[in-house]
Design a protein around this motif. Structure first.
Motif, PDB file in Angstrom:
ATOM      1  N   VAL A  30       0.836  -1.206   0.000  1.00  9.35           N
ATOM      2  CA  VAL A  30       0.000   0.000   0.000  1.00  9.35           C
ATOM      3  C   VAL A  30       0.869   1.253   0.000  1.00  9.35           C
ATOM      4  O   VAL A  30       0.635   2.186  -0.773  1.00  9.35           O
ATOM      5  CB  VAL A  30      -0.971  -0.003   1.205  1.00  9.35           C
ATOM      6  CG1 VAL A  30      -1.669   1.332   1.346  1.00  9.35           C
ATOM      7  CG2 VAL A  30      -1.991  -1.120   1.051  1.00  9.35           C
ATOM      8  N   SER A  31       1.893   1.283   0.852  1.00  5.83           N
ATOM      9  CA  SER A  31       2.737   2.480   0.899  1.00  5.83           C
ATOM     10  C   SER A  31       3.526   2.647  -0.393  1.00  5.83           C
ATOM     11  O   SER A  31       3.744   3.772  -0.852  1.00  5.83           O
ATOM     12  CB  SER A  31       3.665   2.452   2.113  1.00  5.83           C
ATOM     13  OG  SER A  31       4.581   1.395   2.034  1.00  5.83           O
ATOM     14  N   TYR A 102      -0.902  13.420   3.570  1.00  6.97           N
ATOM     15  CA  TYR A 102      -1.739  12.252   3.806  1.00  6.97           C
ATOM     16  C   TYR A 102      -2.332  12.307   5.206  1.00  6.97           C
ATOM     17  O   TYR A 102      -1.759  12.926   6.100  1.00  6.97           O
ATOM     18  CB  TYR A 102      -0.902  10.974   3.696  1.00  6.97           C
ATOM     19  CG  TYR A 102      -0.333  10.709   2.332  1.00  6.97           C
ATOM     20  CD1 TYR A 102      -1.145  10.355   1.276  1.00  6.97           C
ATOM     21  CD2 TYR A 102       1.035  10.810   2.095  1.00  6.97           C
ATOM     22  CE1 TYR A 102      -0.627  10.105   0.026  1.00  6.97           C
ATOM     23  CE2 TYR A 102       1.567  10.561   0.853  1.00  6.97           C
ATOM     24  CZ  TYR A 102       0.725  10.208  -0.184  1.00  6.97           C
ATOM     25  OH  TYR A 102       1.252   9.970  -1.419  1.00  6.97           O
ATOM     26  N   PRO A 103      -3.446  11.604   5.423  1.00  4.98           N
ATOM     27  CA  PRO A 103      -3.914  11.414   6.801  1.00  4.98           C
ATOM     28  C   PRO A 103      -2.836  10.701   7.607  1.00  4.98           C
ATOM     29  O   PRO A 103      -1.957  10.042   7.034  1.00  4.98           O
ATOM     30  CB  PRO A 103      -5.158  10.525   6.641  1.00  4.98           C
ATOM     31  CG  PRO A 103      -5.568  10.670   5.219  1.00  4.98           C
ATOM     32  CD  PRO A 103      -4.331  10.992   4.435  1.00  4.98           C
ATOM     33  N   ILE A 104      -2.881  10.796   8.898  1.00  5.98           N
ATOM     34  CA  ILE A 104      -1.803  10.345   9.775  1.00  5.98           C
ATOM     35  C   ILE A 104      -1.414   8.881   9.556  1.00  5.98           C
ATOM     36  O   ILE A 104      -0.225   8.555   9.524  1.00  5.98           O
ATOM     37  CB  ILE A 104      -2.140  10.628  11.266  1.00  5.98           C
ATOM     38  CG1 ILE A 104      -0.927  10.383  12.154  1.00  5.98           C
ATOM     39  CG2 ILE A 104      -3.301   9.803  11.741  1.00  5.98           C
ATOM     40  CD1 ILE A 104       0.138  11.418  12.042  1.00  5.98           C
ATOM     41  N   LYS A 108       2.268   7.751   8.129  1.00  5.10           N
ATOM     42  CA  LYS A 108       3.171   6.846   8.846  1.00  5.10           C
ATOM     43  C   LYS A 108       3.614   5.687   7.946  1.00  5.10           C
ATOM     44  O   LYS A 108       4.768   5.253   8.007  1.00  5.10           O
ATOM     45  CB  LYS A 108       2.494   6.282  10.098  1.00  5.10           C
ATOM     46  CG  LYS A 108       2.152   7.316  11.136  1.00  5.10           C
ATOM     47  CD  LYS A 108       3.338   7.647  11.968  1.00  5.10           C
ATOM     48  CE  LYS A 108       2.922   8.559  13.104  1.00  5.10           C
ATOM     49  NZ  LYS A 108       4.060   9.055  13.843  1.00  5.10           N
ATOM     50  N   MET A 109       2.701   5.175   7.118  1.00  2.75           N
ATOM     51  CA  MET A 109       3.041   4.080   6.213  1.00  2.75           C
ATOM     52  C   MET A 109       4.085   4.526   5.192  1.00  2.75           C
ATOM     53  O   MET A 109       5.021   3.791   4.887  1.00  2.75           O
ATOM     54  CB  MET A 109       1.791   3.568   5.506  1.00  2.75           C
ATOM     55  CG  MET A 109       0.898   2.750   6.405  1.00  2.75           C
ATOM     56  SD  MET A 109      -0.672   2.311   5.655  1.00  2.75           S
ATOM     57  CE  MET A 109      -0.184   1.425   4.221  1.00  2.75           C
ATOM     58  N   VAL A 110       3.926   5.743   4.669  1.00  2.00           N
ATOM     59  CA  VAL A 110       4.884   6.261   3.692  1.00  2.00           C
ATOM     60  C   VAL A 110       6.243   6.461   4.352  1.00  2.00           C
ATOM     61  O   VAL A 110       7.287   6.145   3.780  1.00  2.00           O
ATOM     62  CB  VAL A 110       4.351   7.565   3.065  1.00  2.00           C
ATOM     63  CG1 VAL A 110       5.429   8.280   2.286  1.00  2.00           C
ATOM     64  CG2 VAL A 110       3.171   7.259   2.161  1.00  2.00           C
ATOM     65  N   PRO A 120      14.668   4.885  13.275  1.00  2.00           N
ATOM     66  CA  PRO A 120      14.599   3.601  13.990  1.00  2.00           C
ATOM     67  C   PRO A 120      13.829   2.529  13.209  1.00  2.00           C
ATOM     68  O   PRO A 120      13.943   1.349  13.497  1.00  2.00           O
ATOM     69  CB  PRO A 120      13.893   3.951  15.303  1.00  2.00           C
ATOM     70  CG  PRO A 120      13.286   5.282  15.107  1.00  2.00           C
ATOM     71  CD  PRO A 120      14.002   5.965  13.986  1.00  2.00           C
ATOM     72  N   LEU A 121      13.073   2.946  12.200  1.00  2.00           N
ATOM     73  CA  LEU A 121      12.310   1.983  11.402  1.00  2.00           C
ATOM     74  C   LEU A 121      13.180   1.178  10.443  1.00  2.00           C
ATOM     75  O   LEU A 121      12.725   0.192   9.880  1.00  2.00           O
ATOM     76  CB  LEU A 121      11.235   2.722  10.590  1.00  2.00           C
ATOM     77  CG  LEU A 121      10.149   3.430  11.392  1.00  2.00           C
ATOM     78  CD1 LEU A 121       9.278   4.256  10.472  1.00  2.00           C
ATOM     79  CD2 LEU A 121       9.318   2.412  12.141  1.00  2.00           C
TER      80      LEU A 121
END
Length: 172
Positions: A30-31, A102-104, A108-110, A120-121
């Motif tokens: 999705v991202s 984008y919505p939150i 975060k996914m992007v 850290p991801l």
């Protein structure tokens, strides 16, 4: 040659890791699709912020304070600085910034997809890459090499690699 028990063990590990990584693969898919359309405004909405800065700043002084990539001064007069993302009132020092994002959850996914070694991801990205590499290797260890299914799998994997290399060479 390895025993059928060895191949069955890899089938089991491949299956369980596949179930675990299915959720991660869904998020990455999705991202990744969202990142293809990032120059457009698909699924983005306007977000307006007000920020307080010193009064009487020029456009050149204001841009580094905004810390926004791609921000530019479109016009400036004695009262205000007009930016491509909003405007700054020189008398009050108030900047009104309007940009699309984008919505939150999607944001975060992007960020997950674009994580670098400073984030850290990036450990999740490395783990995911290693998991996919395990899939590549274990896919060939799931079948006994003498079986036609194994030989056909090698041919199909080779075709996939050639198509990918050609797409990278001629598609960019």
């Amino acid at each position: 040659m390895a025993s059928p028990k060895f191949h069955m063990a890899f089938r089991k590990y491949h299956r369980w890791l596949g179930f675990f990584l299915a959720g991660i693969m869904g998020v990455y898919a999705v991202s990744g699709i969202l990142l293809i359309f990032r120059p457009t405004d698909i699924l983005k909405y306007e977000q307006t912020q007000t920020r307080q800065y010193e009064a009487n700043l020029s456009g050149v002084e204001l841009l580094p304070l905004l810390k926004m990539r791609g921000s530019k001064v479109t016009s400036e007069n004695a009262d205000k600085v007009v930016l491509n993302y909003g405007e700054y009132d020189k008398d009050t020092g108030l900047a009104v910034i309007t940009k699309k994002d984008y919505p939150i959850v999607l944001s975060k996914m992007v960020k997950l997809h674009k994580a670098t070694n400073n984030s850290p991801l990036f450990w999740l990205n490395i783990s995911f890459g290693l998991g996919l590499l395990f899939f590549v290797i274990s896919a060939f260890l799931m079948f006994i090499p003498k079986l036609p299914m194994y030989k056909n799998g090698l041919k199909i994997a080779g075709i996939g690699a050639v198509v990918t290399v050609l797409t990278v060479i001629f598609g960019s």
